[in-house]
Design an enzyme around this catalytic site. Sequence first.
Site, PDB file in Angstrom:
ATOM      1  N   ASP A 163      39.521  30.981  33.541  1.00 33.82           N
ATOM      2  CA  ASP A 163      40.514  31.975  33.916  1.00 33.82           C
ATOM      3  C   ASP A 163      41.344  32.413  32.699  1.00 33.82           C
ATOM      4  O   ASP A 163      41.243  31.831  31.613  1.00 33.82           O
ATOM      5  CB  ASP A 163      41.417  31.347  34.992  1.00 33.82           C
ATOM      6  CG  ASP A 163      41.779  32.340  36.081  1.00 33.82           C
ATOM      7  OD1 ASP A 163      41.791  33.542  35.799  1.00 33.82           O
ATOM      8  OD2 ASP A 163      42.075  31.885  37.205  1.00 33.82           O
ATOM      9  N   ASP A 233      41.542  40.238  41.427  1.00 33.18           N
ATOM     10  CA  ASP A 233      41.058  39.440  42.558  1.00 33.18           C
ATOM     11  C   ASP A 233      40.728  40.332  43.750  1.00 33.18           C
ATOM     12  O   ASP A 233      41.461  41.269  44.077  1.00 33.18           O
ATOM     13  CB  ASP A 233      42.103  38.402  42.964  1.00 33.18           C
ATOM     14  CG  ASP A 233      42.191  37.291  41.933  1.00 33.18           C
ATOM     15  OD1 ASP A 233      41.526  37.387  40.879  1.00 33.18           O
ATOM     16  OD2 ASP A 233      42.918  36.318  42.186  1.00 33.18           O
TER      17      ASP A 233
HETATM   18  C1  GLA Z   1      42.786  33.942  39.263  1.00 33.56           C
HETATM   19  C2  GLA Z   1      41.302  34.193  39.484  1.00 33.56           C
HETATM   20  C3  GLA Z   1      40.923  33.774  40.890  1.00 33.56           C
HETATM   21  C4  GLA Z   1      41.264  32.313  41.126  1.00 33.56           C
HETATM   22  C5  GLA Z   1      42.738  32.090  40.835  1.00 33.56           C
HETATM   23  C6  GLA Z   1      43.131  30.634  40.820  1.00 33.56           C
HETATM   24  O1  GLA Z   1      43.565  34.780  40.043  1.00 33.56           O
HETATM   25  O2  GLA Z   1      41.009  35.533  39.269  1.00 33.56           O
HETATM   26  O3  GLA Z   1      39.544  33.993  41.118  1.00 33.56           O
HETATM   27  O4  GLA Z   1      40.462  31.494  40.312  1.00 33.56           O
HETATM   28  O5  GLA Z   1      43.092  32.598  39.548  1.00 33.56           O
HETATM   29  O6  GLA Z   1      44.514  30.532  40.606  1.00 33.56           O
END
Ligand code: GLA
Length: 533
Positions: A163, A233
Amino acid sequence: MRKTPLLILGIATSLFFLAQVTRAQSPAPKVRAAEDGLALTPPMGWYPWNEFGQEPQNEKLIKEIVDALISSGMKDAGYVYVGPDEGICFSRGEDGKLTSNLARYPSGLRGLGNYIHQRGLKYALYTDAGTHTCSKAMPGTEDHEFEDMAAFAEWRTDYLKVDWCNTQGLPRHSPSVPNVPRGPEDVAPAYTKLRDAQLDAGRPIVFSLCSWGVGEPWKWAASVGHLWRTTGDIAAPGKANWSTAMRNTTANEKLYAAAGPGHWNDPDLLINGMDGLSETQNRSFFSLWCMMAAPLMASNDLRKMTASTIRILTNREAIGINQDPLGIQGRIVRREGQVEIWADKRLFDGSQAVLVFNTGNAPADVHVTWSDIGSGESAALYVRDLWTHRTTGKHRGGLTVNVPASDVALLRISKSKTFPLPPVIVAESYRLSFRTAAVKPQKLSGAITVKTTGSNELPLWKVRPGLPIWLSVAVTKHGKSQKLSNTVSTAGLAKGLYHAVVRADNIEPVSGLPMSALYYDVDLEIGGEEVRN
Ligand code: GLA
């Protein structure tokens, strides 16, 4: 404790990869997967984030999901990578090293990996390139890249999502990587360092970059990892969001030229089976992800799926176009009102995939023309509907499909009446473990059985040379399944733990293209020491 080095050897870059990278908009980058043979088709598996968020991620949940992956038929359909996301898996000790969070994962992270490998699945974990993960529940890799990648190798990770939270302090200038946008959005130095640390740790791991499109990884990251997020996301944990899914589709569609075997655009985890989606939206969403050659990482609660969700997630004909060895990402070739016609996705047998997606609120009759697929209008072609599983034809000049609102027609079009499925490899186990209390010459044996669920039998798997002296592997074929028989000779070995990663390669018999390499772990314990991590 003595260890043998991992057995990872290079693979020659094939003409195929050269052909693929010429599709990209920028000068051809070196493709990391050309060496490790990983993810030559889009990764398939399961991550918890969309359904669960951080809670309750723990060993019990992951093991229940593993069992559901198997009992639901998803494993047989090709879903293989599974593990926690930001699931409070580890912390950093005083010595700077990562240690498993035993309160949540009582078997330790190696133990959880063993559970997964023994069931013929591959182990996915998660970290972050910054000081901490997004919720700050776990340490990130910043300034610990090499020791952390060594820990992931030690835990036997096969897939790692990295991430991009809390990265303000990371260097932003990477003169050595071509095509990188310079400035504050330059994520390449951090991800490149992590790639180097992974190579140093010596375990073949699918590297999933998760900078949400920051730093335009589609322009340069094929030499660094195997897939990269192209968007933010897709959902806040717990509920599917159709408009965010469409936002991600629009952004990801444009990047079609960057995708190919071993280097994929990732518009995020699947939302199938989550609250907030109709059956039609479920089917349309899955069709889009298949058409975009996107990773198929399910993220719903596999322990309570409806029959419809299982049917959609395990539709082998739809999965077949996603897992096609050519690895072409389809794109929108034409719009008719509210209807999108997706094509330009040639498949391994010379057929083509076409998706007609009605984004409107009313049903539509849509004429798909043979010029949409680059064919002459006089061609006589068969059409296979990948949701009704019916073949019609021959059709000349195209065909008209009626598509309800928000629905799709997912088609395969071919000169031939047969529509072969590409190989999907399903293994009985990815780990062999040998133990003997006695320090004396002995022979031990154990086999790994793998089968293909594609239409054709495969040639024999070719085991890479360079196995340690104590291990030999012979391969035998029984139709679509093959047995990799392992013989361990303990002669001359002292008390201790030994480990090898076996790599085997194959080619896809219809296209002649290389398939994703097959890797499995072999553990040998002599003298009764406990294997613990
Ligand atoms: C980010 C990523 C997600 C997930 C979250 C975890 O937002 O894009 O897919 O892994 O972190 O906190």
